[in-house]
Design a protein around this motif. Structure first.
Motif, PDB file in Angstrom:
ATOM      1  N   LEU A  49       1.276  -0.869  -0.247  1.00 20.68           N
ATOM      2  CA  LEU A  49       0.219   0.042  -0.105  1.00 20.68           C
ATOM      3  C   LEU A  49       0.898   1.509   0.465  1.00 20.68           C
ATOM      4  CD1 LEU A  49      -2.897   0.830   0.259  1.00 20.68           C
ATOM      5  CD2 LEU A  49      -3.565   1.220   2.558  1.00 20.68           C
ATOM      6  N   ALA A  50       2.218   1.365   1.021  1.00 19.67           N
ATOM      7  CA  ALA A  50       2.487   2.398   0.556  1.00 19.67           C
ATOM      8  C   ALA A  50       3.186   2.756  -0.820  1.00 19.67           C
ATOM      9  CB  ALA A  50       3.866   2.266   1.778  1.00 19.67           C
ATOM     10  N   ASP A  51       4.247   1.947  -1.214  1.00 14.29           N
ATOM     11  CA  ASP A  51       4.211   1.650  -2.456  1.00 14.29           C
ATOM     12  C   ASP A  51       3.117   2.045  -3.099  1.00 14.29           C
ATOM     13  OD1 ASP A  51       6.912   0.234  -1.895  1.00 14.29           O
ATOM     14  OD2 ASP A  51       6.021  -1.646  -2.824  1.00 14.29           O
ATOM     15  N   PHE A  52       2.357   1.968  -3.296  1.00 16.31           N
ATOM     16  CA  PHE A  52       0.427   1.770  -4.281  1.00 16.31           C
ATOM     17  C   PHE A  52       0.611   4.169  -4.000  1.00 16.31           C
ATOM     18  CE2 PHE A  52      -3.561   3.421  -5.658  1.00 16.31           C
ATOM     19  CZ  PHE A  52      -3.391   3.065  -6.335  1.00 16.31           C
ATOM     20  N   ILE A  53       0.556   4.363  -2.671  1.00 14.77           N
ATOM     21  CA  ILE A  53       0.433   5.401  -2.655  1.00 14.77           C
ATOM     22  C   ILE A  53       1.487   6.858  -2.898  1.00 14.77           C
ATOM     23  CG2 ILE A  53       0.925   7.289   0.117  1.00 14.77           C
ATOM     24  CD1 ILE A  53      -1.335   5.120   1.332  1.00 14.77           C
ATOM     25  N   SER A  54       2.925   6.284  -2.850  1.00 15.67           N
ATOM     26  CA  SER A  54       3.770   6.569  -2.992  1.00 15.67           C
ATOM     27  C   SER A  54       3.664   7.308  -4.343  1.00 15.67           C
ATOM     28  CB  SER A  54       5.369   6.170  -3.304  1.00 15.67           C
ATOM     29  OG  SER A  54       5.518   5.267  -4.342  1.00 15.67           O
ATOM     30  N   GLY A  55       3.139   6.365  -5.009  1.00 15.65           N
ATOM     31  CA  GLY A  55       3.164   6.948  -6.789  1.00 15.65           C
ATOM     32  C   GLY A  55       1.444   7.562  -7.023  1.00 15.65           C
ATOM     33  N   LEU A  56       1.350   8.187  -6.226  1.00 12.35           N
ATOM     34  CA  LEU A  56       0.333   9.057  -6.448  1.00 12.35           C
ATOM     35  C   LEU A  56       0.424  10.537  -6.216  1.00 12.35           C
ATOM     36  CD1 LEU A  56      -2.788   7.153  -4.127  1.00 12.35           C
ATOM     37  CD2 LEU A  56      -2.545   6.583  -6.671  1.00 12.35           C
ATOM     38  N   PRO A  57      -0.838  11.252  -6.993  1.00  6.26           N
ATOM     39  CA  PRO A  57      -0.241  12.944  -6.140  1.00  6.26           C
ATOM     40  C   PRO A  57      -0.814  12.887  -4.688  1.00  6.26           C
ATOM     41  CG  PRO A  57      -2.659  12.174  -8.152  1.00  6.26           C
ATOM     42  CD  PRO A  57      -1.667  10.810  -8.605  1.00  6.26           C
ATOM     43  N   ASP A  58      -0.711  14.684  -4.638  1.00  6.27           N
ATOM     44  CA  ASP A  58      -1.552  14.677  -3.032  1.00  6.27           C
ATOM     45  C   ASP A  58      -3.103  14.586  -3.816  1.00  6.27           C
ATOM     46  OD1 ASP A  58       0.717  14.945  -2.100  1.00  6.27           O
ATOM     47  OD2 ASP A  58       0.691  16.448  -2.667  1.00  6.27           O
ATOM     48  N   GLY A  59      -3.924  14.095  -2.739  1.00  8.69           N
ATOM     49  CA  GLY A  59      -5.093  14.878  -2.850  1.00  8.69           C
ATOM     50  C   GLY A  59      -6.304  13.511  -1.964  1.00  8.69           C
ATOM     51  N   ALA A  60      -7.346  13.913  -2.419  1.00 10.26           N
ATOM     52  CA  ALA A  60      -8.026  12.670  -1.595  1.00 10.26           C
ATOM     53  C   ALA A  60      -7.938  11.227  -1.637  1.00 10.26           C
ATOM     54  CB  ALA A  60      -9.918  12.687  -1.775  1.00 10.26           C
ATOM     55  N   PRO A  61      -7.675  10.899  -2.591  1.00  5.51           N
ATOM     56  CA  PRO A  61      -7.200   9.665  -2.588  1.00  5.51           C
ATOM     57  C   PRO A  61      -6.124   8.595  -2.014  1.00  5.51           C
ATOM     58  CG  PRO A  61      -7.700   9.420  -5.120  1.00  5.51           C
ATOM     59  CD  PRO A  61      -7.704  10.850  -3.566  1.00  5.51           C
ATOM     60  N   ARG A  62      -5.067   9.938  -2.162  1.00  6.73           N
ATOM     61  CA  ARG A  62      -3.720   9.305  -1.337  1.00  6.73           C
ATOM     62  C   ARG A  62      -3.937   9.946   0.365  1.00  6.73           C
ATOM     63  NH1 ARG A  62       1.844  10.922  -2.854  1.00  6.73           N
ATOM     64  NH2 ARG A  62       3.093  10.573  -1.453  1.00  6.73           N
ATOM     65  N   LEU A  63      -4.738  10.998   0.392  1.00  5.01           N
ATOM     66  CA  LEU A  63      -5.199  11.110   2.209  1.00  5.01           C
ATOM     67  C   LEU A  63      -5.748   9.638   2.723  1.00  5.01           C
ATOM     68  CD1 LEU A  63      -4.812  12.554   4.829  1.00  5.01           C
ATOM     69  CD2 LEU A  63      -6.885  13.890   4.013  1.00  5.01           C
ATOM     70  N   ALA A  64      -7.313   9.726   1.529  1.00  2.47           N
ATOM     71  CA  ALA A  64      -7.947   8.240   2.446  1.00  2.47           C
ATOM     72  C   ALA A  64      -7.270   6.991   2.644  1.00  2.47           C
ATOM     73  CB  ALA A  64      -9.209   7.677   1.057  1.00  2.47           C
ATOM     74  N   LEU A  65      -6.179   6.324   1.397  1.00  2.00           N
ATOM     75  CA  LEU A  65      -5.656   5.568   1.788  1.00  2.00           C
ATOM     76  C   LEU A  65      -4.502   5.619   3.166  1.00  2.00           C
ATOM     77  CD1 LEU A  65      -5.307   4.742  -2.350  1.00  2.00           C
ATOM     78  CD2 LEU A  65      -6.399   3.704  -0.785  1.00  2.00           C
TER      79      LEU A  65
END
Length: 159
Positions: A49-65
């Motif tokens: 999950l941390a690996d996936f989150i690191s590839g997300l831009p800032d925003g709601a999905p990143r915060l929720a995950l």
């Protein structure tokens, strides 16, 4: 009618080789073995999950995950630090073992569901449905850990 605990022990043994059950040896050693396995599994899920989150831009999905990521880390810490040092070596009854085995199977199922949710995240991304599923699974895991801890504490006589 007497329940047969052996199928449950064998089912857990498919995940944790040589799982002895709670009546075969000191029940807290068996508990430690299970918690180590679950903590390791949660560590792998958390890392994915941390690996996936690191590839997300800032925003709601990143915060929720990220909130689910933090909860996974807390659940993992609870598993690692859950030793009950004041316990004696009293044996558990067949009924108590049955209850612990039920919680163990539920925890194994819940961590497998979390791993499956991570597969879904890898395939579909971290959209609202995925966020909700992951949050619900992590909450279910925390609830199971609370209930299992309470049960285990009832097996430990106060000093």
């Amino acid at each position: 009618m007497k329940k047969d605990r052996h199928p449950k022990i064998e089912s857990i043994g498919r995940h944790i080789p040589e799982f002895p059950g709670y009546r075969a040896i000191h029940h807290l050693e068996t508990d430690r073995l299970l918690r180590h396995f679950l903590a390791t599994r949660l560590g792998h899920i958390r890392d994915r999950l941390a690996d996936f989150i690191s590839g997300l831009p800032d925003g709601a999905p990143r915060l929720a995950l990220s909130q689910s990521l933090d909860q996974l880390q807390q659940a993992r810490k609870r598993l690692v630090g859950a030793d009950l040092p004041h316990a004696d070596k009293s044996a558990v009854s067949a009924e108590e073992e049955e209850a612990l085995l039920d919680f163990d199977l539920n925890l194994l199922d819940k961590t497998a569901a979390l791993a499956g949710a991570m597969d879904g995240i890898d395939r579909e991304g971290g959209g609202p449905n995925t966020q909700a599923l992951l949050a619900a699974l992590v909450q279910d895991l925390e609830d199971l850990l609370d209930k299992r801890k309470a049960l285990l504490e009832t097996l430990i006589p106060p000093k």
